[in-house]
Write a protein that holds these residues in place. Structure first.
Motif, mmCIF file in Angstrom:
data_model
loop_
_atom_site.group_PDB
_atom_site.id
_atom_site.type_symbol
_atom_site.label_atom_id
_atom_site.label_comp_id
_atom_site.label_asym_id
_atom_site.label_seq_id
_atom_site.Cartn_x
_atom_site.Cartn_y
_atom_site.Cartn_z
ATOM 1 N N PHE A 192 32.537 -16.084 27.438
ATOM 2 C CA PHE A 192 33.519 -15.449 28.321
ATOM 3 C C PHE A 192 33.521 -13.939 28.131
ATOM 4 O O PHE A 192 33.538 -13.180 29.101
ATOM 5 C CB PHE A 192 34.914 -16.005 28.037
ATOM 6 N N GLY A 193 33.515 -13.487 26.880
ATOM 7 C CA GLY A 193 33.503 -12.057 26.617
ATOM 8 C C GLY A 193 32.258 -11.386 27.151
ATOM 9 O O GLY A 193 32.314 -10.293 27.725
ATOM 10 N N GLY A 194 31.103 -12.037 26.987
ATOM 11 C CA GLY A 194 29.858 -11.474 27.493
ATOM 12 C C GLY A 194 29.842 -11.360 29.001
ATOM 13 O O GLY A 194 29.451 -10.326 29.560
ATOM 14 N N LEU A 195 30.258 -12.433 29.677
ATOM 15 C CA LEU A 195 30.283 -12.402 31.141
ATOM 16 C C LEU A 195 31.323 -11.418 31.662
ATOM 17 O O LEU A 195 31.099 -10.733 32.666
ATOM 18 C CB LEU A 195 30.579 -13.802 31.684
ATOM 19 N N PHE A 196 32.457 -11.332 30.993
ATOM 20 C CA PHE A 196 33.511 -10.405 31.380
ATOM 21 C C PHE A 196 32.974 -8.976 31.401
ATOM 22 O O PHE A 196 33.128 -8.242 32.379
ATOM 23 C CB PHE A 196 34.680 -10.528 30.397
ATOM 24 N N VAL A 197 32.306 -8.575 30.321
ATOM 25 C CA VAL A 197 31.744 -7.222 30.246
ATOM 26 C C VAL A 197 30.596 -7.058 31.239
ATOM 27 O O VAL A 197 30.495 -6.040 31.927
ATOM 28 C CB VAL A 197 31.265 -6.919 28.820
ATOM 29 N N GLY A 198 29.722 -8.072 31.330
ATOM 30 C CA GLY A 198 28.559 -7.969 32.211
ATOM 31 C C GLY A 198 28.927 -7.843 33.678
ATOM 32 O O GLY A 198 28.333 -7.047 34.409
ATOM 33 N N LEU A 199 29.903 -8.617 34.127
ATOM 34 C CA LEU A 199 30.306 -8.568 35.533
ATOM 35 C C LEU A 199 30.956 -7.226 35.873
ATOM 36 O O LEU A 199 30.684 -6.643 36.936
ATOM 37 C CB LEU A 199 31.277 -9.710 35.836
ATOM 38 N N ILE A 200 31.789 -6.730 34.981
ATOM 39 C CA ILE A 200 32.421 -5.430 35.225
ATOM 40 C C ILE A 200 31.372 -4.320 35.209
ATOM 41 O O ILE A 200 31.397 -3.409 36.040
ATOM 42 C CB ILE A 200 33.521 -5.166 34.185
ATOM 43 N N THR A 201 30.432 -4.415 34.278
ATOM 44 C CA THR A 201 29.376 -3.397 34.205
ATOM 45 C C THR A 201 28.545 -3.361 35.473
ATOM 46 O O THR A 201 28.234 -2.280 35.998
ATOM 47 C CB THR A 201 28.466 -3.672 32.999
ATOM 48 N N SER A 202 28.174 -4.527 35.981
ATOM 49 C CA SER A 202 27.362 -4.558 37.203
ATOM 50 C C SER A 202 28.118 -3.966 38.380
ATOM 51 O O SER A 202 27.532 -3.271 39.225
ATOM 52 C CB SER A 202 26.913 -5.993 37.519
ATOM 53 N N ALA A 203 29.433 -4.216 38.444
ATOM 54 C CA ALA A 203 30.246 -3.635 39.519
ATOM 55 C C ALA A 203 30.299 -2.113 39.397
ATOM 56 O O ALA A 203 30.190 -1.385 40.392
ATOM 57 C CB ALA A 203 31.652 -4.225 39.490
ATOM 58 N N ILE A 204 30.474 -1.616 38.173
ATOM 59 C CA ILE A 204 30.490 -0.174 37.946
ATOM 60 C C ILE A 204 29.143 0.430 38.324
ATOM 61 O O ILE A 204 29.071 1.467 38.995
ATOM 62 C CB ILE A 204 30.815 0.128 36.471
ATOM 63 N N LEU A 223 35.748 -25.924 28.959
ATOM 64 C CA LEU A 223 35.761 -24.642 28.239
ATOM 65 C C LEU A 223 34.398 -24.249 27.704
ATOM 66 O O LEU A 223 34.178 -23.085 27.357
ATOM 67 C CB LEU A 223 36.766 -24.709 27.088
ATOM 68 N N ILE A 224 33.466 -25.187 27.642
ATOM 69 C CA ILE A 224 32.130 -24.834 27.182
ATOM 70 C C ILE A 224 31.458 -23.886 28.167
ATOM 71 O O ILE A 224 30.548 -23.136 27.816
ATOM 72 C CB ILE A 224 31.256 -26.092 26.959
ATOM 73 N N SER A 225 31.934 -23.887 29.411
ATOM 74 C CA SER A 225 31.359 -22.994 30.424
ATOM 75 C C SER A 225 31.573 -21.527 30.078
ATOM 76 O O SER A 225 30.821 -20.658 30.525
ATOM 77 C CB SER A 225 31.974 -23.294 31.798
ATOM 78 N N VAL A 226 32.617 -21.243 29.297
ATOM 79 C CA VAL A 226 32.858 -19.861 28.868
ATOM 80 C C VAL A 226 32.853 -19.755 27.345
ATOM 81 O O VAL A 226 33.227 -18.726 26.782
ATOM 82 C CB VAL A 226 34.196 -19.330 29.427
ATOM 83 N N GLY A 227 32.417 -20.822 26.679
ATOM 84 C CA GLY A 227 32.256 -20.768 25.239
ATOM 85 C C GLY A 227 33.533 -20.780 24.438
ATOM 86 O O GLY A 227 33.549 -20.361 23.278
ATOM 87 N N LEU A 228 34.626 -21.289 25.001
ATOM 88 C CA LEU A 228 35.905 -21.268 24.294
ATOM 89 C C LEU A 228 36.349 -22.660 23.831
ATOM 90 O O LEU A 228 37.493 -22.849 23.429
ATOM 91 C CB LEU A 228 36.992 -20.665 25.199
ATOM 92 N N HIS A 229 35.445 -23.623 23.882
ATOM 93 C CA HIS A 229 35.809 -24.984 23.503
ATOM 94 C C HIS A 229 36.195 -25.098 22.027
ATOM 95 O O HIS A 229 36.918 -26.017 21.646
ATOM 96 C CB HIS A 229 34.651 -25.942 23.799
ATOM 97 N N HIS A 230 35.728 -24.156 21.206
ATOM 98 C CA HIS A 230 36.043 -24.213 19.779
ATOM 99 C C HIS A 230 37.543 -24.108 19.512
ATOM 100 O O HIS A 230 38.028 -24.564 18.473
ATOM 101 C CB HIS A 230 35.325 -23.067 19.043
ATOM 102 N N LEU A 231 38.278 -23.512 20.460
ATOM 103 C CA LEU A 231 39.708 -23.314 20.238
ATOM 104 C C LEU A 231 40.481 -24.629 20.226
ATOM 105 O O LEU A 231 41.579 -24.704 19.666
ATOM 106 C CB LEU A 231 40.282 -22.376 21.303
#
Length: 551
Positions: free
Chosen positions: A158-170, A243-251
């Motif tokens: 989730f963190g990686g995609l969050f940064v990547g999507l915002i970066t591509s928009a910028i 949650l595995i789709s964004v890697g947060l299933h560990h929570l």
């Protein structure tokens, strides 16, 4: 249509890290299996795989090579999104994504440090020493990790995609930005990392305060799951997969596996908490006759051994005939890796990003149901793949797996028919079904004009050709001066010069033409290389050249 187009583009982008995951998981699984002392002993391979023969080092290296991808998976997804969704100058977009990712987590780390939170102060043992009970210690510890040496919140993919999507928009917004001559050095692609660094630093500060309640809200679901019987089991199975789709299933999985939320058991005079701890203690005990039934995991065998292979077969059969060989090469390693080593991400991500509906509306609920069915029928076995179950099968009297013999093929058929029907019914672009004509159409001049209207004036010249602005005309003149774009082997720029390598130097116009007609301040020639001096505005000129070269 625009939304679907973006989702399809995003799906293609995600194939970049997914391809790496497929083979990395195989390396990690095979290497992990043959560096595990229990597995080596069980297979009577201790005389071959050991430090004296050196064979074990081969598998250790293989495991390490696979772990690299999973260890840095959030970064790879960030780079994949930044690079793949950038319209142009993808290399600069990827660089900006990496800088943004580091800035994002570094700012979070600094704020956590101010709060007194470090890698040493969030360990389970330290927290328990401070008076925190076992559940809360694991609950709190599961919020954190170390990314690239940076202690931060565990946001995973989730963190990686969050940064990547915002970066591509910028990047897409500012990669061709033109600044006044005095600031021209920072124009275009050079401004993107600066903007990204600034924005992601701010977002990192915001997320440092927002993420804790988000993470806690997920871990708190464990209490509901523990106390609500089969409904809780369904929720656990569905959320674990969603949650595995964004890697947060560990929570939600970590507290169940290692704390009282997963239950407690008295084994040989000692109390164990959490499904994994109970399983391992039961396997090691000479007195325990049966393994744990409400284990929240054995039901996974239904979709790992049956359902997802059925989905893979459906995707293969729905692929275009000319693409089936390529699709087979993608799916077979993914299925083998999943069955042998339990890594489901490669096959799941294969259809997740091209059709979220297949993942969330079909796979997620069926995953929850598989956990319920495993529990209802009394399935008791440790592990969900051959590597893990092998140890369990060394004590067959403790297992109960008979329901799997009929439920697994049923799951195979259910996934196969549902996936095949939906793929064909809604023309879902799973691997091998991409519409090549649509891809070609995206690169026609009319589409380019619609997507980049600023490049063109809104008038047509008298001869029917599109009229260009002055900057575009200069860029075309420079290309002509270099002998046409087909004569260019390589082109780029430094602080003040265009740096070009050409195939035929004789096609380059004279220095006089460069200076009088093409606004150059100077020309430097070296065999098939030429440097054209333009001063600080060279970055803007290079941006215009890149634009007109794609017309």
């Amino acid at each position: 249509m625009k939304i679907m187009g973006k989702l399809q583009s995003f799906g293609k982008v995600m194939m970049i890290p997914i391809a790496a995951i497929t083979f990395a998981s195989f390396f990690m699984g095979l290497g992990g299996a043959f560096t595990n002392s229990d597995t080596i002993k069980a297979l009577n391979l201790s005389g071959i795989i050991n430090e004296q023969t050196g064979v074990i080092y081969f598998f250790q290296i293989m495991k390490a090579a696979g772990e690299v991808v999973f260890k840095y998976l959030p970064l790879f997804f960030c780079l994949g999104a930044s690079f793949g969704l950038a319209k142009k100058e993808q290399g600069f977009a990827a660089l900006s994504g990496a800088m943004g990712y580091l800035a994002f987590h570094t700012v979070i780390s600094q704020i956590l440090k101010i709060q007194g939170l470090t890698a040493d102060t969030v360990t389970v043992d330290f927290l328990k020493e401070q008076g925190m009970n076992n559940i809360n210690a694991y609950r709190f510890n599961s919020l954190f990790t170390t990314e690239l040496g940076i202690f931060t919140y565990k946001m995973s993919i989730f963190g990686g995609l969050f940064v990547g999507l915002i970066t591509s928009a910028i990047h897409n917004k500012f990669y061709n930005l033109k600044l006044p001559p005095v600031m021209a050095f920072f124009s275009g692609t050079r401004i993107v990392p600066i903007i990204t660094l600034s924005i992601m630093s701010v977002l990192g500060a915001v997320m440092a305060f927002l993420w804790k309640p988000v993470g806690y809200s997920l871990t708190d679901l464990g209490f509901f799951i523990r106390d609500s019987g089969l409904i809780g089991s369904f929720v656990w199975g569905a959320l674990d997969k969603a949650l595995i789709s964004v890697g947060l299933h560990h929570l939600i999985t970590v507290p169940i596996r290692y704390t009282e939320l997963g239950g407690t058991a008295l084994i040989d005079g000692q109390t164990y908490a959490g499904t994994t701890n109970i399983f391992l203690a039961q396997l090691a005990s000479p007195t325990v006759p049966k393994l744990l039934v409400r284990n929240f995991s054995a039901g996974r065998i239904l979709y790992q051994m049956g359902g997802l292979p059925g989905a893979a077969l459906a995707m293969y059969q729905c692929a275009k005939p000319e693409r089936k060989k390529e699709v087979k090469g993608l799916l077979i390693p993914a299925v083998i890796t999943m069955i042998l080593f339990g890594v489901t991400e490669p096959i799941e991500f294969t259809f997740l990003f091209v059709s979220p509906a297949l993942f969330f509306l079909v796979h997620v609920p069926l995953s929850g149901l598989s956990v319920v069915l495993g529990e209802m029928t009394g399935v008791a076995v440790y592990g969900t793949c051959i590597k893990d179950m092998f140890i369990s099968f060394l004590q067959p009297q403790k297992n109960y797996i008979w329901p799997l013999l009929y439920l697994t093929p049923i799951y195979f058929g259910v996934y196969y028919f549902i996936f095949k029907y939906l793929i064909l019914k809604f023309n879902i672009k799973t691997p091998g079904r991409e519409d090549e004509s649509e891809d070609v159409k995206l690169y026609t001049k009319d589409d380019y004009k619609q997507k980049n209207p600023k490049i063109f004036t809104n008038t047509e010249s008298g001869n029917g050709k599109t009229a260009l602005n002055k900057d575009q005309e200069l860029a075309l003149g420079i290309l002509d001066g270099l002998g046409g774009k087909e004569n260019i082997s390589e082109i780029g720029n430094c602080i003040s010069r265009l740096r070009v390598t050409v195939k035929d130097p004789s096609k380059i116009v004279s220095d006089e033409v460069w200076k009088k007609q093409l606004q150059a301040l100077g020309v430097i020639r070296r065999e098939n290389a030429i440097q054209v001096v333009y001063g600080t505005k060279v970055t803007n000129i290079m941006t215009d050249i890149n634009e007109v070269m794609d017309m």
